[in-house]
Structure formats: C-alpha cells, structure tokens
Design a protein around this motif. Sequence first.
Motif, PDB file in Angstrom:
ATOM      1  N   ARG A 145      81.301  53.901  20.499  1.00 11.39           N
ATOM      2  CA  ARG A 145      80.043  54.661  20.571  1.00 11.39           C
ATOM      3  C   ARG A 145      79.787  55.356  19.245  1.00 11.39           C
ATOM      4  NH1 ARG A 145      77.644  52.832  25.133  1.00 11.39           N
ATOM      5  NH2 ARG A 145      78.425  53.724  27.067  1.00 11.39           N
ATOM      6  N   GLY A 166      81.015  58.799  28.678  1.00 14.33           N
ATOM      7  CA  GLY A 166      79.957  57.943  28.159  1.00 14.33           C
ATOM      8  C   GLY A 166      79.801  58.021  26.653  1.00 14.33           C
ATOM      9  N   ALA A 184      76.277  61.658  34.618  1.00  7.80           N
ATOM     10  CA  ALA A 184      75.670  60.326  34.451  1.00  7.80           C
ATOM     11  C   ALA A 184      74.788  59.957  35.644  1.00  7.80           C
ATOM     12  CB  ALA A 184      76.755  59.268  34.269  1.00  7.80           C
ATOM     13  N   GLY A 185      75.123  60.500  36.806  1.00 12.92           N
ATOM     14  CA  GLY A 185      74.345  60.114  37.982  1.00 12.92           C
ATOM     15  C   GLY A 185      73.205  61.073  38.307  1.00 12.92           C
ATOM     16  N   THR A 210      69.809  59.543  36.707  1.00 12.82           N
ATOM     17  CA  THR A 210      69.541  58.102  36.839  1.00 12.82           C
ATOM     18  C   THR A 210      69.206  57.708  38.285  1.00 12.82           C
ATOM     19  OG1 THR A 210      71.928  57.905  36.917  1.00 12.82           O
ATOM     20  CG2 THR A 210      70.867  57.264  34.869  1.00 12.82           C
ATOM     21  N   THR A 211      70.008  58.184  39.245  1.00 12.22           N
ATOM     22  CA  THR A 211      69.765  57.791  40.640  1.00 12.22           C
ATOM     23  C   THR A 211      68.397  58.313  41.104  1.00 12.22           C
ATOM     24  OG1 THR A 211      72.147  57.910  40.961  1.00 12.22           O
ATOM     25  CG2 THR A 211      70.817  57.732  42.958  1.00 12.22           C
ATOM     26  N   LEU A 228      65.004  48.119  39.726  1.00 10.40           N
ATOM     27  CA  LEU A 228      65.751  48.372  38.492  1.00 10.40           C
ATOM     28  C   LEU A 228      65.318  47.433  37.365  1.00 10.40           C
ATOM     29  CD1 LEU A 228      69.172  49.333  40.009  1.00 10.40           C
ATOM     30  CD2 LEU A 228      67.882  50.700  38.399  1.00 10.40           C
ATOM     31  N   VAL A 279      67.215  53.660  32.089  1.00  9.52           N
ATOM     32  CA  VAL A 279      67.715  53.891  30.728  1.00  9.52           C
ATOM     33  C   VAL A 279      67.275  52.673  29.899  1.00  9.52           C
ATOM     34  CG1 VAL A 279      69.724  54.757  29.441  1.00  9.52           C
ATOM     35  CG2 VAL A 279      69.791  54.741  31.939  1.00  9.52           C
ATOM     36  N   GLY A 310      69.484  51.529  27.177  1.00 13.81           N
ATOM     37  CA  GLY A 310      70.912  51.659  27.446  1.00 13.81           C
ATOM     38  C   GLY A 310      71.489  52.856  26.703  1.00 13.81           C
ATOM     39  N   ILE A 359      67.089  46.996  27.086  1.00 15.93           N
ATOM     40  CA  ILE A 359      67.035  46.507  28.474  1.00 15.93           C
ATOM     41  C   ILE A 359      65.581  46.276  28.874  1.00 15.93           C
ATOM     42  CG2 ILE A 359      67.515  47.193  30.870  1.00 15.93           C
ATOM     43  CD1 ILE A 359      70.006  48.676  29.736  1.00 15.93           C
ATOM     44  N   PHE A 380      76.054  46.731  29.492  1.00 20.23           N
ATOM     45  CA  PHE A 380      76.832  45.546  29.147  1.00 20.23           C
ATOM     46  C   PHE A 380      78.252  45.874  28.726  1.00 20.23           C
ATOM     47  CE2 PHE A 380      72.415  44.610  28.580  1.00 20.23           C
ATOM     48  CZ  PHE A 380      72.284  43.349  29.150  1.00 20.23           C
ATOM     49  N   GLY A 425      79.445  53.746  37.351  1.00 20.77           N
ATOM     50  CA  GLY A 425      79.071  54.170  38.704  1.00 20.77           C
ATOM     51  C   GLY A 425      78.099  53.204  39.348  1.00 20.77           C
ATOM     52  N   LEU A 457      78.276  52.628  43.171  1.00 23.02           N
ATOM     53  CA  LEU A 457      77.880  53.832  43.900  1.00 23.02           C
ATOM     54  C   LEU A 457      76.365  54.046  43.807  1.00 23.02           C
ATOM     55  CD1 LEU A 457      78.471  56.412  45.427  1.00 23.02           C
ATOM     56  CD2 LEU A 457      78.862  57.548  43.246  1.00 23.02           C
TER      57      LEU A 457
HETATM   58  C1  HEM Z   1      70.568  53.749  38.980  1.00 24.31           C
HETATM   59  C2  HEM Z   1      71.478  54.532  38.473  1.00 24.31           C
HETATM   60  C3  HEM Z   1      72.206  54.295  37.160  1.00 24.31           C
HETATM   61  C4  HEM Z   1      71.836  53.547  36.070  1.00 24.31           C
HETATM   62  C5  HEM Z   1      70.585  52.706  35.894  1.00 24.31           C
HETATM   63  C6  HEM Z   1      72.892  53.692  35.092  1.00 24.31           C
HETATM   64  C7  HEM Z   1      72.877  53.072  33.838  1.00 24.31           C
HETATM   65  C8  HEM Z   1      73.880  53.206  32.902  1.00 24.31           C
HETATM   66  C9  HEM Z   1      73.850  52.606  31.591  1.00 24.31           C
HETATM   67  C10 HEM Z   1      72.727  51.751  31.019  1.00 24.31           C
HETATM   68  C11 HEM Z   1      74.999  52.946  30.966  1.00 24.31           C
HETATM   69  C12 HEM Z   1      75.427  52.530  29.562  1.00 24.31           C
HETATM   70  C13 HEM Z   1      75.987  51.126  29.592  1.00 24.31           C
HETATM   71  C14 HEM Z   1      76.304  50.574  28.227  1.00 24.31           C
HETATM   72  O1  HEM Z   1      76.827  51.291  27.383  1.00 24.31           O
HETATM   73  O2  HEM Z   1      76.003  49.374  27.974  1.00 24.31           O
HETATM   74  C15 HEM Z   1      75.764  53.772  31.874  1.00 24.31           C
HETATM   75  C16 HEM Z   1      76.997  54.326  31.582  1.00 24.31           C
HETATM   76  C17 HEM Z   1      77.701  55.120  32.467  1.00 24.31           C
HETATM   77  N1  HEM Z   1      77.376  55.408  33.769  1.00 24.31           N
HETATM   78 FE1  HEM Z   1      75.675  54.877  34.722  1.00 24.31          FE
HETATM   79  N2  HEM Z   1      73.862  54.507  35.589  1.00 24.31           N
HETATM   80  C18 HEM Z   1      73.493  54.899  36.864  1.00 24.31           C
HETATM   81  C19 HEM Z   1      74.201  55.712  37.715  1.00 24.31           C
HETATM   82  C20 HEM Z   1      75.470  56.184  37.496  1.00 24.31           C
HETATM   83  C21 HEM Z   1      76.244  56.946  38.432  1.00 24.31           C
HETATM   84  C22 HEM Z   1      75.798  57.327  39.849  1.00 24.31           C
HETATM   85  C23 HEM Z   1      77.434  57.240  37.817  1.00 24.31           C
HETATM   86  C24 HEM Z   1      78.636  57.991  38.328  1.00 24.31           C
HETATM   87  C25 HEM Z   1      79.029  58.138  39.522  1.00 24.31           C
HETATM   88  C26 HEM Z   1      77.400  56.663  36.498  1.00 24.31           C
HETATM   89  C27 HEM Z   1      78.415  56.747  35.571  1.00 24.31           C
HETATM   90  C28 HEM Z   1      78.358  56.216  34.295  1.00 24.31           C
HETATM   91  C29 HEM Z   1      79.392  56.445  33.285  1.00 24.31           C
HETATM   92  C30 HEM Z   1      80.651  57.287  33.446  1.00 24.31           C
HETATM   93  C31 HEM Z   1      78.966  55.756  32.137  1.00 24.31           C
HETATM   94  C32 HEM Z   1      79.675  55.702  30.784  1.00 24.31           C
HETATM   95  C33 HEM Z   1      80.497  54.444  30.686  1.00 24.31           C
HETATM   96  C34 HEM Z   1      81.261  54.312  29.380  1.00 24.31           C
HETATM   97  O3  HEM Z   1      80.786  54.747  28.340  1.00 24.31           O
HETATM   98  O4  HEM Z   1      82.376  53.755  29.419  1.00 24.31           O
HETATM   99  N3  HEM Z   1      76.181  56.033  36.340  1.00 24.31           N
HETATM  100  N4  HEM Z   1      75.061  53.904  33.050  1.00 24.31           N
END
Ligand code: HEM
Length: 486
Positions: A82, A98, A279-280, A283-284, A338, A344, A347, A374, A413, A420, A423
């Motif tokens: 990152r 993240g 993160a949630g 987005t949710t 979605l 997002v 992304g 995206i 990706f 998440g 979930l």
């Molecule tokens: C519709 C709901 C959601 C969408 C559209 C979404 C979308 C994303 C996207 C686009 C990324 C970045 C992916 C990348 O770097 O290519 C991400 C990362 C992440 N999301 Fe979600 N997210 C959602 C819900 C959630 C929820 C509910 C949680 C937790 C319970 C969560 C936890 C995380 C975490 C921890 C990361 C960081 C991952 C990393 O950097 O290793 N997300 N999400």
Amino acid sequence: FVVEIRRKNRLPRPPGPKPWPLIGNALEIPQSRSWLTYTEWGRRYNSSLLYMSALGQHLLVINSIEDAVELLDERAPLTSDRPTIPILDMMGWESNTGLIPYGTVWRRHRKMLHQNLRKDVLGNYDPVMAQKSLELLHKFAEDPDQFMQHCKVYGSAIIMGIIYGYDLVANDDQLFLRAEHALKQGSQALLPGAFAVNTFPFLRHIPRWFPGGGFHDWAAGTKKLTLQMRNAPFDLAKEDGSLGKRSLSLVSKWLYDGNEKVDGEEDVVRDVAYAAFSAGLDTTPSTMLALIHALALHPEVQRKAYEEIVRVVGTSRLPTCQDRPSMPYLEAIYREILRWRPPVPLGVPHKSTQQEIMYKGYCIPPGTVIISNIWAMTRNEALYPDAEAFRPERFLNPDGTLNNDERVLAYGFGRRVCAGKYLAAEAVWLAMACITAAFHIGKPKDGKGNELALKVEYTDEAITRPAPFKCSITLRRDLGNLNFCA
Ligand code: HEM
C-alpha cells in the motif's frame, strides 16, 4: 544480463496524458470523481492501462478486469503493498489492516480476519444477523423517513456484534456516532487536494505555528477520535464479564480462548477489530442505500423479488441467510447493485514492490501506485450491455439460474481483496430480503399521495454513497401472516 537491461529500458510506459517537465502530470490528476475521468481517458487513449507521474511518484490506473486479474491477482507478490498517505498516519490510521504495508504484520492481521470472517464460519453469527435485521424492520415500520440512518446503524450493528459482541440498537448510540465522525474525518483527508502534505510528504516536518502548518492540529484532533474508535469498543468488551458466555465475537474468542496472552498480541487484536469495524461502517450502508434507490426506481424488480420470497419462504416467517442459496433472483439483485453502484469505485490503492514489472510490452516502474478503476470495469459494455441500466437479469441464465459471472468486482483484487466480503454480502442480502418481504419501496410522494420524481446524487468521496434522498416506504398490504412487529 546487459541485453535484458537494455530491453527493459526500451520498453515504454503505458499511455496517458503527456507529462510536464519536473511536475509530471500533477496538474492533470483529477480532483473530483476521478473514476469518471479515468474511464474517459481509457477511451481517449484507447488503452485499459493508463500511466501518469506526479512529482516523481508513478501512478498506474487499471481500467479492465483482465489487467486487474493479471497484475493484482496473478502477480500479487509484486503488487500487494500500500502507498503511504502521510495525513492518515498523522491521524492515527497507520495500524489499520487496510493501510499497513504488505508483510509479516499484515499477514497476521489477515489470518485473524480469515479465521473469523471466512464463508464457512459465518453461520455462527446467524443470531446476530437475525436480531439486527428484525430491529431494522421495526425501525423502518416506526420511522420510515429515517431509513438512511436505520441502514447506517444496521451495517454497524452487525459488525459491532460480530467483532466486539456489542449490541448496537439505538440510532444515537455514542460509540457508533463517534466512530462515524472519525471515519468522516478520515475520508475528508483522502480527498484529492485536501492536504498538501499528501502530495509533498516533507511538509509533515513544518512546525504547527508555521503558515500552512495548521494540518497538525487538525490531524491531532482527528487522532483522538481514531483512537477512541479503536479502543472504546475493545475496552468495553474487555470489561464485560458476561461476554465470553454470550458472544462468539472475534474479540471475545480471543479474550476467552484460554491461551496465555503474549506481549503485543492485544494490540494486534485491537487493530484488526478496528480495521474491520471501520471498513464496514460506510461500505455496507452505502450498498443498502443504493439498493433502496434501485428498488424505488424499479417496481418490476421488487415484484419479482417478492414473488421469489413468497415462493421459497412463504408469508409466515422472514427470510434467513439459510434461504440465500435458494433465491437466484435476489442473488442477481445483490450482484447487480454492487456492479451498478460500487461503493469504492477506485478500490483502495495498491503499490508495487521494488521490482519492475514487464507487462503487455510496457515497463511498470518499482513503487508504482496502482489504482483499480472498478467503476470502468463495471461499465464494460461488452460484458454489461447498457451498463448504466440497473438490470439483475444480466446475472441470470435464460432458465432463471445464476450465470457464472460470480466475481464481485466491488471487493477489489489480489491478496488485498476485501477481508469482509462474505460478511458484507450476507448483511446486504439479508437486509434486502427482509425489507422486500415486509415493505414496498417507491418514489417519494407529495401531501396528496402523488408520486414525485426520484433524484439521487452520489457523494464524491473515496466511499461514495447516495446523498440524503426521500422515498416512500410502506408496509406491504399483502403481508400475509408475517407479524414481525409482535
Ligand atoms: C459492500 C461492502 C464492502 C465493499 C464494497 C468493500 C470493498 C473493499 C475494497 C474495494 C477493498 C480494497 C481491496 C483492494 O485493495 O483491492 C476492501 C478492503 C478491506 N475490507 Fe472491505 N468492503 C466492504 C465491506 C467490508 C466489511 C463489512 C468488512 C469487515 C468486516 C471489510 C473489511 C475490509 C478490510 C479489513 C480491508 C483491507 C484488506 C487489506 O488491505 O488487506 N469490508 N474492501
């Protein structure tokens, strides 16, 4: 070896706007709704890859699914880091899963998230999901005008229940409101051009009393909010003596696993929990609100969804997560929402390692920031004809079964793909199924009951969502025996 170096040096960068001397493309990098500009540039330069540079920083935008798969999935070891965003570090976000660099600490975070949020353990949380979806319906029935706030609270309540064992019910819950505030500050700081220190990291060292040093105070105030979001729900969980008996949350499992606690471990659990929470949080709800927007615009989609619910579940109980595999039409709506409004759209940026990447005859320099557009991928007319239309049928075969387009691009990706995603899918799906079972969503009405036009703007933020809008939410007349208010 020498021949190889020469070959690499001859390889061009991908196409993109012409750079200026010294500053590169710093002046062209779009400042608002950049996903639209990058999509347009993809057409202008007739390329799914765009290259820019700004003040020595290389930037690659990926506009196609094939390139995202090749570069971010297939070459994940080279593209999973990152970029550092100075203002986020100063605001206390530096330990968020993240945003942390690709490496040992990140792997530890992801392992814990995987253990708690992978598909086959989600069933453990069914009681939380059922309880929170029921509360959502009660709120919709009691105060439909506040549907936006109800959706926000629902999204957070599920995560807080599953991560901390915290029972978030009231819309004015202080833990929730403070976290929302902290997140809002964080996303403001990410807006392009919000802080010069993001573009010129050395500015971090100018003192707070110096002209232009005001961001120090802003960041310090925000850091307090961030730390509160990270620590308050965790500390409550720690103090709650009954938690181990009544909750299977990530934090309670760790607190009561019977293992001796190693130094530093608690900090990791705090960070992982707060990463999932943050993160949630937006987005949710963003997805749920886009869904309400789409349902209000498309009564025929609502009718088909309701017919499927009645066929599979009947009218004497609410849908549950167990019903999900039996409902292809609802699943198609989930995939389409979605695609239609990815929350997002750009992304979260990846960064390449210190190795050059040769791809499609181009050379991508070390340390390049990689943005997956995206938005552009979901507008691909070859895959999604009439892409601006909301049409769940595009995910169905002619016989009504789901087609094989099951990758939800909105989750990103490679190794950084959303931790998440299972979930989030379950939470959005269940809310959609329960709301459709109990309510009719329509365009807003005037005092005499006449339908008004539905206008919904989406915000220009890293996590985009519908700006406040009105619609009509009424209990179904054909509610059958479904007495969820009892
Ligand atoms: C519709 C709901 C959601 C969408 C559209 C979404 C979308 C994303 C996207 C686009 C990324 C970045 C992916 C990348 O770097 O290519 C991400 C990362 C992440 N999301 Fe979600 N997210 C959602 C819900 C959630 C929820 C509910 C949680 C937790 C319970 C969560 C936890 C995380 C975490 C921890 C990361 C960081 C991952 C990393 O950097 O290793 N997300 N999400």
